[in-house]
Design a protein around this motif. Sequence first.
Motif, PDB file in Angstrom:
ATOM      1  N   LEU A  99       0.828  -1.196   0.000  1.00 16.62           N
ATOM      2  CA  LEU A  99       0.000   0.000   0.000  1.00 16.62           C
ATOM      3  C   LEU A  99       0.869   1.254   0.000  1.00 16.62           C
ATOM      4  O   LEU A  99       0.596   2.224  -0.717  1.00 16.62           O
ATOM      5  N   ILE A 100       1.933   1.229   0.791  1.00 17.34           N
ATOM      6  CA  ILE A 100       2.847   2.372   0.830  1.00 17.34           C
ATOM      7  C   ILE A 100       3.502   2.578  -0.532  1.00 17.34           C
ATOM      8  O   ILE A 100       3.547   3.691  -1.057  1.00 17.34           O
ATOM      9  N   ARG A 101       4.016   1.486  -1.123  1.00 15.30           N
ATOM     10  CA  ARG A 101       4.681   1.602  -2.426  1.00 15.30           C
ATOM     11  C   ARG A 101       3.723   2.120  -3.499  1.00 15.30           C
ATOM     12  O   ARG A 101       4.089   2.940  -4.340  1.00 15.30           O
ATOM     13  N   THR A 102       2.478   1.633  -3.466  1.00 14.92           N
ATOM     14  CA  THR A 102       1.522   1.963  -4.514  1.00 14.92           C
ATOM     15  C   THR A 102       1.108   3.422  -4.481  1.00 14.92           C
ATOM     16  O   THR A 102       1.037   4.089  -5.527  1.00 14.92           O
ATOM     17  N   TYR A 103       0.844   3.944  -3.287  1.00 16.06           N
ATOM     18  CA  TYR A 103       0.247   5.268  -3.192  1.00 16.06           C
ATOM     19  C   TYR A 103       1.207   6.380  -2.768  1.00 16.06           C
ATOM     20  O   TYR A 103       0.922   7.555  -2.999  1.00 16.06           O
ATOM     21  N   ALA A 104       2.339   6.038  -2.177  1.00 11.21           N
ATOM     22  CA  ALA A 104       3.270   7.075  -1.732  1.00 11.21           C
ATOM     23  C   ALA A 104       3.834   7.865  -2.910  1.00 11.21           C
ATOM     24  O   ALA A 104       3.979   9.087  -2.835  1.00 11.21           O
ATOM     25  N   ASP A 105       4.138   7.178  -4.001  1.00  7.73           N
ATOM     26  CA  ASP A 105       4.689   7.871  -5.166  1.00  7.73           C
ATOM     27  C   ASP A 105       3.707   8.895  -5.718  1.00  7.73           C
ATOM     28  O   ASP A 105       4.101   9.968  -6.199  1.00  7.73           O
ATOM     29  N   ARG A 106       2.413   8.577  -5.646  1.00  3.78           N
ATOM     30  CA  ARG A 106       1.401   9.526  -6.110  1.00  3.78           C
ATOM     31  C   ARG A 106       1.335  10.741  -5.194  1.00  3.78           C
ATOM     32  O   ARG A 106       1.136  11.866  -5.656  1.00  3.78           O
ATOM     33  N   LEU A 107       1.484  10.504  -3.894  1.00  3.05           N
ATOM     34  CA  LEU A 107       1.529  11.621  -2.957  1.00  3.05           C
ATOM     35  C   LEU A 107       2.680  12.558  -3.294  1.00  3.05           C
ATOM     36  O   LEU A 107       2.531  13.784  -3.287  1.00  3.05           O
ATOM     37  N   LEU A 108       3.826  11.972  -3.583  1.00  4.33           N
ATOM     38  CA  LEU A 108       5.015  12.771  -3.894  1.00  4.33           C
ATOM     39  C   LEU A 108       4.834  13.551  -5.191  1.00  4.33           C
ATOM     40  O   LEU A 108       5.251  14.704  -5.304  1.00  4.33           O
ATOM     41  N   GLU A 109       4.194  12.930  -6.168  1.00  5.93           N
ATOM     42  CA  GLU A 109       4.036  13.560  -7.484  1.00  5.93           C
ATOM     43  C   GLU A 109       3.008  14.690  -7.474  1.00  5.93           C
ATOM     44  O   GLU A 109       3.205  15.720  -8.127  1.00  5.93           O
ATOM     45  N   TYR A 110       1.937  14.516  -6.693  1.00  2.10           N
ATOM     46  CA  TYR A 110       0.819  15.459  -6.785  1.00  2.10           C
ATOM     47  C   TYR A 110       0.618  16.320  -5.545  1.00  2.10           C
ATOM     48  O   TYR A 110      -0.387  17.028  -5.455  1.00  2.10           O
ATOM     49  N   TYR A 111       1.565  16.304  -4.622  1.00  2.00           N
ATOM     50  CA  TYR A 111       1.341  16.968  -3.342  1.00  2.00           C
ATOM     51  C   TYR A 111       1.012  18.450  -3.485  1.00  2.00           C
ATOM     52  O   TYR A 111       0.257  19.016  -2.687  1.00  2.00           O
ATOM     53  N   ASP A 112       1.583  19.132  -4.505  1.00  3.99           N
ATOM     54  CA  ASP A 112       1.376  20.568  -4.635  1.00  3.99           C
ATOM     55  C   ASP A 112       0.398  20.937  -5.750  1.00  3.99           C
ATOM     56  O   ASP A 112       0.233  22.113  -6.065  1.00  3.99           O
ATOM     57  N   SER A 113      -0.263  19.955  -6.330  1.00  2.00           N
ATOM     58  CA  SER A 113      -1.188  20.256  -7.430  1.00  2.00           C
ATOM     59  C   SER A 113      -2.633  19.936  -7.067  1.00  2.00           C
ATOM     60  O   SER A 113      -3.509  19.927  -7.928  1.00  2.00           O
ATOM     61  N   ILE A 114      -2.879  19.675  -5.776  1.00  2.00           N
ATOM     62  CA  ILE A 114      -4.236  19.357  -5.326  1.00  2.00           C
ATOM     63  C   ILE A 114      -4.535  20.079  -4.017  1.00  2.00           C
ATOM     64  O   ILE A 114      -3.637  20.511  -3.304  1.00  2.00           O
ATOM     65  N   GLU A 115      -5.810  20.217  -3.742  1.00  2.00           N
ATOM     66  CA  GLU A 115      -6.283  20.631  -2.426  1.00  2.00           C
ATOM     67  C   GLU A 115      -7.222  19.537  -1.936  1.00  2.00           C
ATOM     68  O   GLU A 115      -7.903  18.893  -2.738  1.00  2.00           O
ATOM     69  N   ILE A 116      -7.267  19.326  -0.631  1.00  2.00           N
ATOM     70  CA  ILE A 116      -8.088  18.259  -0.077  1.00  2.00           C
ATOM     71  C   ILE A 116      -9.069  18.841   0.931  1.00  2.00           C
ATOM     72  O   ILE A 116      -8.663  19.490   1.901  1.00  2.00           O
ATOM     73  N   GLU A 117     -10.344  18.634   0.673  1.00  2.00           N
ATOM     74  CA  GLU A 117     -11.389  19.057   1.600  1.00  2.00           C
ATOM     75  C   GLU A 117     -11.857  17.850   2.402  1.00  2.00           C
ATOM     76  O   GLU A 117     -12.161  16.800   1.834  1.00  2.00           O
ATOM     77  N   VAL A 118     -11.906  18.003   3.711  1.00  2.00           N
ATOM     78  CA  VAL A 118     -12.347  16.922   4.602  1.00  2.00           C
ATOM     79  C   VAL A 118     -13.641  17.351   5.276  1.00  2.00           C
ATOM     80  O   VAL A 118     -13.679  18.367   5.969  1.00  2.00           O
ATOM     81  N   LYS A 119     -14.695  16.587   5.076  1.00  2.00           N
ATOM     82  CA  LYS A 119     -16.003  16.914   5.659  1.00  2.00           C
ATOM     83  C   LYS A 119     -16.133  16.265   7.040  1.00  2.00           C
ATOM     84  O   LYS A 119     -15.417  15.310   7.361  1.00  2.00           O
ATOM     85  N   PRO A 120     -17.049  16.763   7.871  1.00  2.00           N
ATOM     86  CA  PRO A 120     -17.244  16.171   9.199  1.00  2.00           C
ATOM     87  C   PRO A 120     -17.615  14.696   9.106  1.00  2.00           C
ATOM     88  O   PRO A 120     -18.314  14.267   8.191  1.00  2.00           O
ATOM     89  N   ALA A 121     -17.130  13.922  10.056  1.00  2.00           N
ATOM     90  CA  ALA A 121     -17.384  12.477  10.066  1.00  2.00           C
ATOM     91  C   ALA A 121     -18.862  12.191  10.312  1.00  2.00           C
ATOM     92  O   ALA A 121     -19.544  12.916  11.036  1.00  2.00           O
TER      93      ALA A 121
END
Length: 211
Positions: A99-121
């Motif tokens: 899971l780390i290998r699969t998704y960490a690279d995407r985090l590194l690539e797109y960290y500054d090109s997205i915004e993330i909105e988190v709604k209340p649980a």
Amino acid sequence: MTLLTRLTAALTGTLLAFAAQAAAPDQIIRDATDAVRADIAQNVATYQKDKAAFYAMVEDKIVPHFDTPYIAKVILGNHLKSASPEQIAEFEAAFKDMLIRTYADRLLEYYDSIEIEVKPARLSGNRGTVATTIIRKEPGKPPIPIEFSVRQPKGSEEWKIWDIKAENISLVLNFRTQLDAEIKRNGIPKVIERIKAGQLVVGAETGDGTR
């Protein structure tokens, strides 16, 4: 007991009470996301050259918020009965690393090109969901809804993530379906070996045309 001693005791008790309260799952996701993105922004050049250091950071800041023992059992499903405790633990570790290998690279690539909105649980007992939206900064790119399924493990007040849904597709249940035929055909030890070798990845082809 002096007034200062009483005040100190009261303050200590209050702080301990606050510390004992479990953080809301939406706040956990928001804080973890912000911490990872801030860390990447500060160390992006280092992480691009040293992926091992990057994966270690992601494991330190993200993985503790996932209920990996429970995820492993859900993915193994009916195969859990025939698995030894050692195999279950090894499968859990292999899945976590994949899971780390699969998704960490995407985090590194797109960290500054997205915004993330988190709604209340949205919570019901010891289960719940947290809806988030990934907003891509490129013009014309539609937002991506991501939903986290959370639970409180038995005996714990801490919220843990046990599934992620993207476009209504469950990562955990999809991977369970993906591995079911593979386990029936080759057994759990072989599947663990293939996950470690990077031959089985969430959402990827298994090699026999199934997903």
